[in-house]
Write an enzyme that holds these catalytic residues in place. Structure first.
Site, short mmCIF file in Angstrom:
data_model
loop_
_atom_site.label_atom_id
_atom_site.label_comp_id
_atom_site.label_asym_id
_atom_site.label_seq_id
_atom_site.Cartn_x
_atom_site.Cartn_y
_atom_site.Cartn_z
N ALA A 8 -8.67 -3.82 3.71
CA ALA A 8 -8.53 -2.47 2.63
C ALA A 8 -6.87 -2.86 2.38
O ALA A 8 -6.06 -2.61 1.57
CB ALA A 8 -8.56 -1.43 2.54
N CYS A 9 -6.23 -4.22 3.32
CA CYS A 9 -4.62 -3.96 3.09
C CYS A 9 -4.24 -5.01 2.06
O CYS A 9 -4.47 -6.19 1.66
CB CYS A 9 -4.24 -4.97 4.51
SG CYS A 9 -2.83 -5.25 4.39
#
Length: 122
Positions: A8-9
């Site tokens: 998700a980064c």
């Protein structure tokens, strides 16, 4: 080379894109799913040449709940910090890239990722 990521980064995705563009061989470790042990965290810290508080995301909700900003940043508190990172992996700064030469970098910039690539190409 291994890269610890949270998919998700955006910084992790950018690092992976650069590694792919350079044709680098690497292994992905989704460290939120495959949580590093305290020993693995100590090993990565040694490779980074950093202390646990240097790779801790103190502004994460879990970090605030633990009151990390008030924890001592000294040798006697090192084990406490490492234990917190192992128990709450979301607090680990990302991505972390371990290079083939035994070093590691926090790959939050293109320059850091390229540094890991150069260390692995040797």
């Amino acid at each position: 080379m291994e890269i610890w990521i949270n998919p998700a980064c955006s910084k992790c995705r950018s690092a992976i894109s650069l590694l792919d563009a350079e044709g680098a061989g690497y292994t992905v470790r989704r460290y939120l799913d495959e949580v590093p042990s305290e020993e693995e965290i100590r090993e990565v810290l040694d490779r980074l040449g950093l202390e646990p508080w240097d790779i801790t995301r103190t502004q994460e909700a879990e970090g605030k709940e633990l009151g990390l900003k008030d924890w001592p940043r000294e040798a006697e508190a090192r084990d406490r910090w490492v234990a917190a990172l192992a128990a709450h992996p979301k607090l680990i700064q990302r991505p972390i890239i371990t290079a083939d030469d035994g070093s590691a970098v926090v790959g939050r910039t293109e320059e850091a990722v390229r540094e890991a690539l150069s260390r692995s190409a040797r």
